[in-house]
Design a protein around this motif. Structure first.
Motif, PDB file in Angstrom:
ATOM      1  N   GLU A 136       0.810  -1.063   0.043  1.00  0.00           N
ATOM      2  CA  GLU A 136      -0.107   0.044   0.056  1.00  0.00           C
ATOM      3  C   GLU A 136       0.999   1.289  -0.027  1.00  0.00           C
ATOM      4  O   GLU A 136       1.986   1.487   0.441  1.00  0.00           O
ATOM      5  N   MET A 137       0.389   2.432  -0.366  1.00  0.00           N
ATOM      6  CA  MET A 137       0.915   3.654  -0.113  1.00  0.00           C
ATOM      7  C   MET A 137      -0.066   4.639   0.547  1.00  0.00           C
ATOM      8  O   MET A 137      -1.376   4.527   0.293  1.00  0.00           O
ATOM      9  N   VAL A 138       0.571   5.261   1.599  1.00  0.00           N
ATOM     10  CA  VAL A 138      -0.325   5.867   2.536  1.00  0.00           C
ATOM     11  C   VAL A 138       0.326   7.323   2.708  1.00  0.00           C
ATOM     12  O   VAL A 138       1.450   7.391   3.154  1.00  0.00           O
ATOM     13  N   HIS A 139      -0.706   8.219   2.511  1.00  0.00           N
ATOM     14  CA  HIS A 139      -0.253   9.573   3.030  1.00  0.00           C
ATOM     15  C   HIS A 139      -0.681   9.899   4.409  1.00  0.00           C
ATOM     16  O   HIS A 139      -1.715   9.943   4.965  1.00  0.00           O
ATOM     17  N   PHE A 140       0.386  10.704   4.975  1.00  0.00           N
ATOM     18  CA  PHE A 140       0.136  11.184   6.480  1.00  0.00           C
ATOM     19  C   PHE A 140       0.554  12.731   6.429  1.00  0.00           C
ATOM     20  O   PHE A 140       1.167  13.277   5.495  1.00  0.00           O
ATOM     21  N   ASP A 141       0.007  13.697   7.374  1.00  0.00           N
ATOM     22  CA  ASP A 141       0.360  14.766   7.578  1.00  0.00           C
ATOM     23  C   ASP A 141       1.670  14.853   8.460  1.00  0.00           C
ATOM     24  O   ASP A 141       2.266  13.718   8.672  1.00  0.00           O
ATOM     25  N   ALA A 161       5.114   4.841   3.149  1.00  0.00           N
ATOM     26  CA  ALA A 161       4.365   6.000   3.587  1.00  0.00           C
ATOM     27  C   ALA A 161       5.151   7.411   3.168  1.00  0.00           C
ATOM     28  O   ALA A 161       6.333   7.555   3.014  1.00  0.00           O
ATOM     29  N   VAL A 162       4.191   8.339   3.242  1.00  0.00           N
ATOM     30  CA  VAL A 162       4.545   9.612   2.579  1.00  0.00           C
ATOM     31  C   VAL A 162       4.036  10.600   3.639  1.00  0.00           C
ATOM     32  O   VAL A 162       2.707  10.418   3.925  1.00  0.00           O
ATOM     33  N   ALA A 163       4.734  11.398   4.368  1.00  0.00           N
ATOM     34  CA  ALA A 163       4.444  12.295   5.466  1.00  0.00           C
ATOM     35  C   ALA A 163       4.615  13.652   4.813  1.00  0.00           C
ATOM     36  O   ALA A 163       5.961  13.950   4.470  1.00  0.00           O
ATOM     37  N   GLY A 164       3.886  14.651   5.158  1.00  0.00           N
ATOM     38  CA  GLY A 164       4.115  15.872   5.098  1.00  0.00           C
ATOM     39  C   GLY A 164       3.931  16.581   3.504  1.00  0.00           C
ATOM     40  O   GLY A 164       3.188  15.701   2.774  1.00  0.00           O
ATOM     41  N   SER A 165       4.337  17.530   3.176  1.00  0.00           N
ATOM     42  CA  SER A 165       4.130  17.991   1.841  1.00  0.00           C
ATOM     43  C   SER A 165       5.422  18.770   1.337  1.00  0.00           C
ATOM     44  O   SER A 165       6.141  19.433   2.101  1.00  0.00           O
ATOM     45  N   ALA A 197       5.521  21.205  -0.204  1.00  0.00           N
ATOM     46  CA  ALA A 197       5.453  22.861  -0.219  1.00  0.00           C
ATOM     47  C   ALA A 197       6.507  23.452   0.840  1.00  0.00           C
ATOM     48  O   ALA A 197       6.860  24.749   0.761  1.00  0.00           O
ATOM     49  N   ARG A 198       6.949  22.456   2.000  1.00  0.00           N
ATOM     50  CA  ARG A 198       7.957  22.808   2.777  1.00  0.00           C
ATOM     51  C   ARG A 198       8.690  21.500   3.126  1.00  0.00           C
ATOM     52  O   ARG A 198       9.839  21.421   2.434  1.00  0.00           O
ATOM     53  N   SER A 199       8.350  20.592   3.649  1.00  0.00           N
ATOM     54  CA  SER A 199       9.035  19.373   3.972  1.00  0.00           C
ATOM     55  C   SER A 199       8.121  18.273   3.853  1.00  0.00           C
ATOM     56  O   SER A 199       7.187  18.313   4.221  1.00  0.00           O
ATOM     57  N   LYS A 200       8.605  16.944   3.206  1.00  0.00           N
ATOM     58  CA  LYS A 200       8.218  15.841   3.243  1.00  0.00           C
ATOM     59  C   LYS A 200       8.961  14.671   3.289  1.00  0.00           C
ATOM     60  O   LYS A 200      10.244  14.902   3.047  1.00  0.00           O
ATOM     61  N   MET A 201       8.613  13.466   3.871  1.00  0.00           N
ATOM     62  CA  MET A 201       9.443  12.402   4.237  1.00  0.00           C
ATOM     63  C   MET A 201       8.667  11.216   3.383  1.00  0.00           C
ATOM     64  O   MET A 201       7.484  10.992   3.693  1.00  0.00           O
ATOM     65  N   VAL A 202       9.458  10.447   2.755  1.00  0.00           N
ATOM     66  CA  VAL A 202       8.908   9.121   2.025  1.00  0.00           C
ATOM     67  C   VAL A 202       9.631   8.180   2.733  1.00  0.00           C
ATOM     68  O   VAL A 202      11.065   8.066   2.756  1.00  0.00           O
ATOM     69  N   VAL A 203       9.001   6.820   3.106  1.00  0.00           N
ATOM     70  CA  VAL A 203       9.838   5.861   3.675  1.00  0.00           C
ATOM     71  C   VAL A 203       8.984   4.528   3.335  1.00  0.00           C
ATOM     72  O   VAL A 203       7.788   4.565   3.186  1.00  0.00           O
ATOM     73  N   TYR A 204       9.939   3.797   2.777  1.00  0.00           N
ATOM     74  CA  TYR A 204       9.239   2.176   2.574  1.00  0.00           C
ATOM     75  C   TYR A 204      10.666   0.938   2.918  1.00  0.00           C
ATOM     76  O   TYR A 204      11.769   1.586   2.647  1.00  0.00           O
ATOM     77  N   PRO A 205      10.297  -0.235   3.172  1.00  0.00           N
ATOM     78  CA  PRO A 205      10.943  -0.985   3.029  1.00  0.00           C
ATOM     79  C   PRO A 205      11.592  -1.783   1.754  1.00  0.00           C
ATOM     80  O   PRO A 205      10.657  -1.663   0.751  1.00  0.00           O
ATOM     81  N   ILE A 206      12.743  -2.072   1.712  1.00  0.00           N
ATOM     82  CA  ILE A 206      13.290  -2.264   0.393  1.00  0.00           C
ATOM     83  C   ILE A 206      14.115  -3.759   0.359  1.00  0.00           C
ATOM     84  O   ILE A 206      14.671  -4.041  -0.837  1.00  0.00           O
ATOM     85  N   SER A 207      13.994  -4.670   1.455  1.00  0.00           N
ATOM     86  CA  SER A 207      14.782  -5.830   1.476  1.00  0.00           C
ATOM     87  C   SER A 207      13.931  -7.024   1.919  1.00  0.00           C
ATOM     88  O   SER A 207      13.627  -6.801   3.242  1.00  0.00           O
ATOM     89  N   MET A 208      13.646  -7.779   1.096  1.00  0.00           N
ATOM     90  CA  MET A 208      13.055  -9.016   1.534  1.00  0.00           C
ATOM     91  C   MET A 208      14.030  -9.996   2.376  1.00  0.00           C
ATOM     92  O   MET A 208      13.551 -10.644   3.322  1.00  0.00           O
ATOM     93  N   ARG A 209      15.195  -9.559   2.289  1.00  0.00           N
ATOM     94  CA  ARG A 209      16.120 -10.676   3.255  1.00  0.00           C
ATOM     95  C   ARG A 209      16.159  -9.822   4.747  1.00  0.00           C
ATOM     96  O   ARG A 209      16.262 -10.959   5.306  1.00  0.00           O
ATOM     97  N   ALA A 210      15.962  -8.730   4.705  1.00  0.00           N
ATOM     98  CA  ALA A 210      15.830  -8.318   5.980  1.00  0.00           C
ATOM     99  C   ALA A 210      14.620  -8.591   6.742  1.00  0.00           C
ATOM    100  O   ALA A 210      14.332  -8.906   7.646  1.00  0.00           O
ATOM    101  N   GLU A 211      13.721  -8.557   5.745  1.00  0.00           N
ATOM    102  CA  GLU A 211      12.179  -9.251   6.403  1.00  0.00           C
ATOM    103  C   GLU A 211      12.358 -10.451   6.908  1.00  0.00           C
ATOM    104  O   GLU A 211      11.591 -10.788   7.850  1.00  0.00           O
TER     105      GLU A 211
END
Length: 420
Positions: free
Chosen positions: A70-75, A202-206, A208-222
């Protein structure tokens, strides 16, 4: 037919694999003295995953990549605004993968060397220029280790050499520098505990000023019960006029990025800890180039970022390069004449790729996120108090306009595989 590919990134290596599968000889050259698993995370859309799977890389992707759920947006306070499923949950027959770019490149490189032979990729070899006539292309190559220059002759030259493409520069010698939109990006990878579903983008913020995008990228770590989290911080500052070098491997500094996110501690993620836990931070200006009205000149053409560099919005950059590679090989294999095959490739790919460039530049989802920050600057209890149902629907439409409108079409489309 013999094809010379300049650039051993995702686009160039996928082009080599696709040509080989279609029975066409390929040679890849890259100016880097050694190809290493550099960079951070990227996303591969189902469109690209289908193509790589048909090239026999499905098990490799499943081994290294996380199937994004999923992709989810947060403030900027961590309040949930909107979410949408990804990959198979949207009806595609293939998943969307989040993966470390360097690991993907190494998987592609291993496949090229295994299938085409160890001499199919020449590193430390820079393109200095090229000439062509009705029959072939002559490329001037420099061996960076010895300083020796030589000429390689091919039927086709493919520029897969990225944003600062030497091939594109010769085709368009007066093109200005990449265009910066004023957003500065910092990127990094940190091992941590999984958050939310464990497969959330996950995408937090905007921005327009500051925004953070975070997601897991390793099945080996999982598989170890951990998460290797890719994060991208986007900041737009008033008065920031100097883009700096557009180099994906340019080093960034903790003290430049951390102040913008020092109080971004959510109940589902500690952003400051994530940034501080990163061994190496990279800095990059968000740039693209104006779409071209022509990629192909006789026996020379462009793929990937050399053809259509775009903002990293909607998970499109690497995916579009993979599609370019597959269509290029498909059309060359079917054409009686290489130049005609390249023109068919361009007719199939240029307008759709250019449309994605412009859609990413438009950033329609950002307008909704900015609206949330303006209407609820101190956060909210329920997003329905901030956005109307129609505005939330527009958020979904904004993303599907760039990337996710065609599950049925993709699932039913004939394969680009050509048996050589």
């Amino acid at each position: 037919m013999r094809v010379l590919i300049v650039g051993a990134g995702i686009g160039g290596l996928t082009t080599a694999l696709s040509l080989h599968a279609a029975g066409i000889e390929a040679l890849v050259v890259d100016s880097a003295r050694r190809l290493r698993p550099l960079g951070v995370g990227i996303n591969l859309l189902p469109h690209a995953v289908r193509e790589l799977t048909e090239l026999g890389l499905g098990e490799d992707l499943a081994d290294i990549g996380v199937p994004t759920a999923e992709m989810v947006h947060f403030d900027r306070f961590g309040g949930r605004i909107w979410g949408d499923p990804r990959g198979r949950a949207l009806g595609y027959d293939w998943p969307q993968y989040s993966v470390h770019r360097g690991e993907l490149q190494m998987a592609l490189l291993d496949a090229v060397l295994s299938r085409l032979g160890k001499d199919a990729v020449r590193t430390g070899t820079a393109l200095e220029g090229f000439e062509q006539d009705a029959g072939r292309v002559r490329a001037r190559l420099l061996d960076r280790a010895t300083g020796t220059a030589g000429t390689v002759t091919a039927d086709v030259l493919v520029g897969a050499d990225g944003l600062h493409s030497t091939v594109r520069a010769q085709l368009y010698p007066d093109e200005p520098a990449p265009l910066w939109n004023g957003i500065r990006m910092w990127r990094g990878v940190t091992e941590s505990e999984p958050f939310l579903t464990g497969r959330t983008l996950a995408v937090a913020g905007s921005n327009a000023r500051s925004k953070m995008v975070v997601y897991p990228i390793s099945m080996r770590a999982e598989r170890r019960g951990r998460a290797l989290l890719n994060w991208v911080a986007e900041v737009k500052l008033e008065g920031d006029r100097r883009a700096g070098a557009a180099d994906w491997n340019r080093k960034g500094r903790l003290e430049d990025v951390l102040p913008h996110f020092e109080d971004w501690t959510f109940d589902w993620l500690d952003v400051p800890a994530l940034i501080k836990g990163t061994a190496e931070i990279l800095e990059y200006p968000m740039v693209d180039r104006e779409p071209l009205d022509r990629w192909t000149f006789g026996r020379v053409t462009l793929v990937g970022d050399a053809a259509h560099p775009m903002y990293p919005i909607g998970s499109n950059g690497g995916s579009q390069a993979v599609l370019d590679a597959r269509v290029l090989a498909y059309e060359l294999a079917r054409a009686a004449d290489p130049a005609e095959g390249l023109l068919r490739y361009e007719r199939e790919r240029r307008e759709p790729a250019n449309a994605v460039v412009l859609a990413c530049r438009d950033m329609p989802a950002e307008r909704i996120l900015r609206m949330v920050s303006e209407r609820a600057p101190d956060g909210f209890e329920a997003i329905e108090d901030v956005l109307t149902a129609e505005e939330l629907v527009r958020m979904t439409g904004a993303y599907r306009r760039t990337s996710f409108v065609d599950a049925e079409a993709l699932n039913g489309r004939p394969s680009y595989t050509v048996v050589g």
